[in-house]
Design a protein around this motif. Structure first.
Motif, PDB file in Angstrom:
ATOM      1  N   ARG A 125       0.746  -1.442   0.259  1.00 50.57           N
ATOM      2  CA  ARG A 125       0.363  -0.183  -0.194  1.00 50.57           C
ATOM      3  C   ARG A 125       0.888   1.109  -0.033  1.00 50.57           C
ATOM      4  NH1 ARG A 125      -5.191   1.315   1.216  1.00 50.57           N
ATOM      5  NH2 ARG A 125      -5.083   3.833   0.888  1.00 50.57           N
ATOM      6  N   ARG A 126       1.895   1.598   0.606  1.00 53.70           N
ATOM      7  CA  ARG A 126       2.923   2.504   0.778  1.00 53.70           C
ATOM      8  C   ARG A 126       3.407   2.606  -0.468  1.00 53.70           C
ATOM      9  NH1 ARG A 126       4.940   0.669   4.686  1.00 53.70           N
ATOM     10  NH2 ARG A 126       6.878   0.194   4.002  1.00 53.70           N
ATOM     11  N   ALA A 173       2.420   1.970  -3.416  1.00 51.53           N
ATOM     12  CA  ALA A 173       1.175   2.543  -4.413  1.00 51.53           C
ATOM     13  C   ALA A 173       0.485   3.202  -4.443  1.00 51.53           C
ATOM     14  CB  ALA A 173      -0.151   1.299  -4.049  1.00 51.53           C
ATOM     15  N   ASP A 174       0.403   4.090  -2.835  1.00 50.12           N
ATOM     16  CA  ASP A 174       0.202   5.399  -2.889  1.00 50.12           C
ATOM     17  C   ASP A 174       1.308   6.627  -3.132  1.00 50.12           C
ATOM     18  OD1 ASP A 174      -2.780   4.593  -1.667  1.00 50.12           O
ATOM     19  OD2 ASP A 174      -1.618   5.021   0.324  1.00 50.12           O
ATOM     20  N   ARG A 175       2.757   5.826  -2.991  1.00 46.18           N
ATOM     21  CA  ARG A 175       3.623   6.473  -3.320  1.00 46.18           C
ATOM     22  C   ARG A 175       3.362   6.911  -4.611  1.00 46.18           C
ATOM     23  NH1 ARG A 175       8.815   4.137  -1.475  1.00 46.18           N
ATOM     24  NH2 ARG A 175       7.728   5.020   0.663  1.00 46.18           N
ATOM     25  N   GLY A 232       2.018   4.798  -7.279  1.00 48.18           N
ATOM     26  CA  GLY A 232       0.950   4.243  -8.581  1.00 48.18           C
ATOM     27  C   GLY A 232       1.277   2.668  -9.263  1.00 48.18           C
TER      28      GLY A 232
END
Length: 308
Positions: free
Chosen positions: A227-228, A230-232, A234
């Motif tokens: 998640r970290r 992907a959030d950073r 994409g």
């Protein structure tokens, strides 16, 4: 054939699995585009973009007749009786269907020519800054109506842990032999994720490859790390016509979904490693993986002229 010139053991620059500390994510310690390489077909702008994103796609690198011939070869290998019980053929986790075939450049003269194609090798040399050898080759089949996906992972984490690859000086080329659609399970990459090493939890059991090549669990990051990232960064879908080739850094966080469409996806993967980055003993596993998964023949690829 080359000889086993295994590198002198290195200090572990990327601790992971049972050797990892509480810190699960750390900055990359190696270049992405290595200096001193031979000239090649990639422009300075393309090399810079590769350095930033971790991947580069050469659209329609292969002509239509080449794609057709290689795809016929992939279908032949999948139904080859002699490979049905060969350890190089990996089954789907939930069926007896073939998921992958490894060391295809040794099994198939046609795919050996593809692995040595100057259009691939010249780009690999240019990015890695040296001569290269084939660390691994494989075919990934993802037939329609149920080809299974591949969970998020960094190839380098596995190659470092289980094969003894010291540094991030390797790349994969995914050659699309069918159209890669947004819907049929294309490669997904987190652009820029290659600039961070993500240590994975767990301890590597003996003969882990027998399970991990069918469904990988050890050697995958935890949900919070995914998640970290992907959030950073994409998530980019690598789609395009048959004949395209995507070069991506060994440390890119990547994966793919299952394919429930009627449209098959079939790709050939060639992994090129620098001859200056040859394998030592595994950094986080009790023993070496087999030669067909992680070659210890470090002879530089001798590329012939491309047919186009």
């Amino acid at each position: 054939m080359g000889t086993d010139t295994t590198a002198t053991p290195h200090v572990d620059a990327y601790p992971t699995r049972d050797k990892a500390s509480a810190l699960t994510e750390s900055p990359r310690q190696d270049p992405v585009v290595w200096p001193g390489g031979p000239p090649g077909p990639l422009s300075p702008a393309e090399l810079d973009r590769y350095g930033q994103r971790g991947f580069h796609t050469a659209e329609q690198l292969l002509a239509a007749d080449e794609v057709s011939a290689y795809l016929d070869e992939l279908h032949r290998l999948r139904t080859e009786p002699s490979l049905r019980d060969d350890e190089r053929a990996v089954r789907e986790p939930d069926s007896d269907e073939i998921r992958s075939i490894f060391a295809v450049h040794e099994i198939s003269p046609a795919l050996a020519r593809l692995a040595g194609d100057a259009r691939l090798v010249a780009r690999a040399r240019q990015i890695l800054g040296s001569e290269v050898y084939i660390h691994q080759s494989r075919v990934n089949y993802k037939p329609g109506y149920g080809g299974n996906g591949f969970y998020w992972h960094s190839d380098f984490e596995t190659w470092h842990s289980e094969d003894g690859m010291p540094r991030m000086r390797a790349l994969s080329v995914s050659i699309a032999l069918t159209e890669n659609l947004p819907t049929n399970g294309p490669l997904m990459i987190m652009p820029g994720s290659h600039r961070f090493f993500v240590a994975c939890p767990g301890s590597t059991p003996p003969d882990h490859h027998r399970q991990s090549l069918r469904r990988q669990e050890i050697g995958t990051p935890g949900p919070a790390a995914v998640r970290r990232l992907a959030d950073r960064h994409g998530i980019a879908q690598i789609t395009g016509p048959a004949g395209s080739a995507t070069f991506f850094d060994a440390n890119c966080m990547h994966g793919s979904n299952s394919n429930i469409t009627p449209y098959e996806r079939a790709n050939v993967f060639i992994v090129y490693n620098s001859v200056e980055n040859t394998l030592t003993e595994p950094f986080a596993a009790p023993g070496r993986r087999p030669e067909h998964i992680a070659s210890r023949t470090f002879a530089p690829v001798s590329s012939g002229p491309s047919p186009r």
